[in-house]
Motif scaffolding. Structure first.
Motif, PDB file in Angstrom:
ATOM      1  N   PHE A  36       0.818  -1.216   0.000  1.00  0.00           N
ATOM      2  CA  PHE A  36       0.000   0.000   0.000  1.00  0.00           C
ATOM      3  C   PHE A  36       0.853   1.269   0.000  1.00  0.00           C
ATOM      4  O   PHE A  36       0.486   2.273  -0.601  1.00  0.00           O
ATOM      5  CB  PHE A  36      -0.956  -0.001   1.187  1.00  0.00           C
ATOM      6  N   ALA A  37       1.994   1.245   0.685  1.00  0.00           N
ATOM      7  CA  ALA A  37       2.856   2.430   0.764  1.00  0.00           C
ATOM      8  C   ALA A  37       3.309   2.904  -0.621  1.00  0.00           C
ATOM      9  O   ALA A  37       3.602   4.082  -0.813  1.00  0.00           O
ATOM     10  CB  ALA A  37       4.076   2.141   1.634  1.00  0.00           C
ATOM     11  N   LEU A  38       3.352   2.008  -1.597  1.00  0.00           N
ATOM     12  CA  LEU A  38       3.823   2.372  -2.934  1.00  0.00           C
ATOM     13  C   LEU A  38       2.736   3.018  -3.790  1.00  0.00           C
ATOM     14  O   LEU A  38       2.963   3.330  -4.954  1.00  0.00           O
ATOM     15  CB  LEU A  38       4.387   1.135  -3.641  1.00  0.00           C
ATOM     16  N   GLN A  39       1.567   3.252  -3.218  1.00  0.00           N
ATOM     17  CA  GLN A  39       0.489   3.907  -3.959  1.00  0.00           C
ATOM     18  C   GLN A  39       0.684   5.418  -4.034  1.00  0.00           C
ATOM     19  O   GLN A  39       0.114   6.071  -4.896  1.00  0.00           O
ATOM     20  CB  GLN A  39      -0.870   3.595  -3.309  1.00  0.00           C
ATOM     21  N   THR A  40       1.505   5.982  -3.126  1.00  0.00           N
ATOM     22  CA  THR A  40       1.698   7.434  -3.103  1.00  0.00           C
ATOM     23  C   THR A  40       3.174   7.792  -3.310  1.00  0.00           C
ATOM     24  O   THR A  40       4.070   7.040  -2.926  1.00  0.00           O
ATOM     25  CB  THR A  40       1.236   8.028  -1.757  1.00  0.00           C
ATOM     26  N   VAL A  41       3.403   8.956  -3.891  1.00  0.00           N
ATOM     27  CA  VAL A  41       4.761   9.449  -4.127  1.00  0.00           C
ATOM     28  C   VAL A  41       5.465   9.614  -2.785  1.00  0.00           C
ATOM     29  O   VAL A  41       4.909  10.172  -1.846  1.00  0.00           O
ATOM     30  CB  VAL A  41       4.732  10.784  -4.890  1.00  0.00           C
ATOM     31  N   GLY A  42       6.672   9.092  -2.698  1.00  0.00           N
ATOM     32  CA  GLY A  42       7.456   9.144  -1.471  1.00  0.00           C
ATOM     33  C   GLY A  42       7.277   7.906  -0.609  1.00  0.00           C
ATOM     34  O   GLY A  42       8.042   7.697   0.328  1.00  0.00           O
ATOM     35  N   GLY A  43       6.291   7.091  -0.934  1.00  0.00           N
ATOM     36  CA  GLY A  43       6.096   5.847  -0.195  1.00  0.00           C
ATOM     37  C   GLY A  43       7.184   4.851  -0.548  1.00  0.00           C
ATOM     38  O   GLY A  43       7.680   4.823  -1.676  1.00  0.00           O
ATOM     39  N   TRP A  44       7.564   4.019   0.399  1.00  0.00           N
ATOM     40  CA  TRP A  44       8.649   3.069   0.167  1.00  0.00           C
ATOM     41  C   TRP A  44       8.397   1.792   0.958  1.00  0.00           C
ATOM     42  O   TRP A  44       7.630   1.786   1.927  1.00  0.00           O
ATOM     43  CB  TRP A  44       9.991   3.672   0.568  1.00  0.00           C
ATOM     44  N   ILE A  45       9.061   0.722   0.543  1.00  0.00           N
ATOM     45  CA  ILE A  45       9.015  -0.557   1.260  1.00  0.00           C
ATOM     46  C   ILE A  45      10.368  -1.248   1.129  1.00  0.00           C
ATOM     47  O   ILE A  45      11.139  -0.970   0.213  1.00  0.00           O
ATOM     48  CB  ILE A  45       7.922  -1.509   0.721  1.00  0.00           C
ATOM     49  N   TYR A  46      10.635  -2.146   2.059  1.00  0.00           N
ATOM     50  CA  TYR A  46      11.739  -3.095   1.916  1.00  0.00           C
ATOM     51  C   TYR A  46      11.166  -4.328   1.239  1.00  0.00           C
ATOM     52  O   TYR A  46      10.039  -4.734   1.537  1.00  0.00           O
ATOM     53  CB  TYR A  46      12.306  -3.519   3.274  1.00  0.00           C
ATOM     54  N   VAL A  47      11.927  -4.933   0.355  1.00  0.00           N
ATOM     55  CA  VAL A  47      11.522  -6.186  -0.270  1.00  0.00           C
ATOM     56  C   VAL A  47      12.547  -7.235   0.124  1.00  0.00           C
ATOM     57  O   VAL A  47      13.737  -7.083  -0.159  1.00  0.00           O
ATOM     58  CB  VAL A  47      11.439  -6.067  -1.810  1.00  0.00           C
ATOM     59  N   ASP A  48      12.077  -8.281   0.791  1.00  0.00           N
ATOM     60  CA  ASP A  48      12.937  -9.381   1.214  1.00  0.00           C
ATOM     61  C   ASP A  48      12.299 -10.682   0.746  1.00  0.00           C
ATOM     62  O   ASP A  48      11.629 -11.369   1.518  1.00  0.00           O
ATOM     63  CB  ASP A  48      13.108  -9.382   2.744  1.00  0.00           C
ATOM     64  N   GLU A  49      12.454 -10.970  -0.532  1.00  0.00           N
ATOM     65  CA  GLU A  49      11.896 -12.177  -1.123  1.00  0.00           C
ATOM     66  C   GLU A  49      12.999 -12.928  -1.848  1.00  0.00           C
ATOM     67  O   GLU A  49      14.108 -12.455  -1.980  1.00  0.00           O
ATOM     68  CB  GLU A  49      10.785 -11.819  -2.114  1.00  0.00           C
ATOM     69  N   GLN A  50      12.663 -14.104  -2.357  1.00  0.00           N
ATOM     70  CA  GLN A  50      13.630 -14.860  -3.149  1.00  0.00           C
ATOM     71  C   GLN A  50      13.997 -14.063  -4.393  1.00  0.00           C
ATOM     72  O   GLN A  50      13.172 -13.351  -4.955  1.00  0.00           O
ATOM     73  CB  GLN A  50      13.054 -16.208  -3.576  1.00  0.00           C
ATOM     74  N   GLN A  51      15.231 -14.202  -4.802  1.00  0.00           N
ATOM     75  CA  GLN A  51      15.782 -13.548  -5.986  1.00  0.00           C
ATOM     76  C   GLN A  51      15.667 -12.029  -5.919  1.00  0.00           C
ATOM     77  O   GLN A  51      15.369 -11.364  -6.896  1.00  0.00           O
ATOM     78  CB  GLN A  51      15.138 -14.082  -7.255  1.00  0.00           C
ATOM     79  N   ASP A  52      15.914 -11.477  -4.725  1.00  0.00           N
ATOM     80  CA  ASP A  52      15.909 -10.023  -4.592  1.00  0.00           C
ATOM     81  C   ASP A  52      17.287  -9.517  -4.184  1.00  0.00           C
ATOM     82  O   ASP A  52      17.420  -8.514  -3.503  1.00  0.00           O
ATOM     83  CB  ASP A  52      14.853  -9.559  -3.595  1.00  0.00           C
ATOM     84  N   GLY A  53      18.329 -10.202  -4.608  1.00  0.00           N
ATOM     85  CA  GLY A  53      19.683  -9.794  -4.291  1.00  0.00           C
ATOM     86  C   GLY A  53      20.172 -10.457  -3.019  1.00  0.00           C
ATOM     87  O   GLY A  53      19.594 -11.435  -2.544  1.00  0.00           O
ATOM     88  N   THR A  54      21.208  -9.911  -2.437  1.00  0.00           N
ATOM     89  CA  THR A  54      21.794 -10.538  -1.256  1.00  0.00           C
ATOM     90  C   THR A  54      21.181 -10.053   0.045  1.00  0.00           C
ATOM     91  O   THR A  54      21.101 -10.800   1.009  1.00  0.00           O
ATOM     92  CB  THR A  54      23.311 -10.269  -1.221  1.00  0.00           C
ATOM     93  N   ARG A  55      20.758  -8.802   0.099  1.00  0.00           N
ATOM     94  CA  ARG A  55      20.204  -8.246   1.348  1.00  0.00           C
ATOM     95  C   ARG A  55      18.835  -7.625   1.164  1.00  0.00           C
ATOM     96  O   ARG A  55      18.332  -6.965   2.059  1.00  0.00           O
ATOM     97  CB  ARG A  55      21.149  -7.197   1.903  1.00  0.00           C
TER      98      ARG A  55
END
Length: 149
Positions: free
Chosen positions: A51-70
Motif C-alpha cells: 500500500f505504501a507504494l500507492q503514493t509518491v514518497g512511499g517506500w518498502i523493503y523487499v525481502d523475497e527470493q531472488q531479490d539480491g543478497t540483502r
C-alpha cells in the motif's frame, strides 16, 4: 595529392576512433567487491502489503527470493519507481552495511553514516556514488511491478 587525402582521412579516422573509445568508458557503479546477484521480483501493488507504494514518497523493503543478497528498497517517485539494492555501494559488504531508510527521506549506511536522498538516490554524505539501482516494468492496469537485473 592522393597520398595527402589518404593521410588526412587516416588521421580523421584515428581521432574519431580515440574519441569513441574514451567516451564509452563505464562509470564504476559500486565497489568491486559488491555482490552480483540475479534480481527477479514481481510485486502486485494492489495487495495491502504494498500500500505504501500507492503514493509518491512511499517506500518498502523487499525481502523475497531472488531479490539480491540483502533485499531491495522500492520507492514511489513522481515519474515511476526507484529500486535500490540494500548493500552499501561504496564499501565492501560487512555485517553492518545493509542500507536503511530513515525519517522517510533518506537512506543511511549504519557502518559509516553515509547518506543518500531516498527519492533520487543522490549521495549527500560520505559516499560518492548512488545506491545500485535496478530496472523495473510497471503495468498500471494490473498493478504488477516487475523488478529485474
Amino acid at each position: 595529392m592522393k597520398r595527402k587525402i589518404s593521410l588526412l582521412l587516416s588521421t580523421i579516422f584515428l581521432i574519431f576512433s580515440l574519441l569513441n573509445m574514451s567516451s564509452c568508458t563505464t562509470r564504476e557503479e559500486t565497489v568491486n567487491c559488491f555482490p552480483d546477484q540475479p534480481i527477479n521480483v514481481s510485486l502486485n501493488l494492489n495487495l495491502p502489503a504494498y500500500f505504501a507504494l500507492q503514493t509518491v514518497g512511499g517506500w518498502i523493503y523487499v525481502d523475497e527470493q531472488q531479490d539480491g543478497t540483502r533485499g531491495l528498497i522500492v520507492v514511489r517517485t513522481t515519474t515511476g519507481f526507484k529500486v535500490y539494492d540494500r548493500n552499501a555501494p561504496h564499501i565492501c559488504p560487512d555485517t553492518n552495511t545493509t542500507l536503511l531508510v530513515e525519517s522517510n527521506i533518506k537512506i543511511v549506511c549504519p557502518k559509516d553514516g553515509a547518506e543518500w536522498i531516498l527519492i533520487t538516490g543522490e549521495p549527500t554524505k560520505i559516499a560518492k556514488v548512488a545506491p545500485k539501482s535496478y530496472r523495473y516494468n510497471f503495468d498500471s492496469n494490473s498493478g504488477n511491478l516487475a523488478i529485474f537485473y
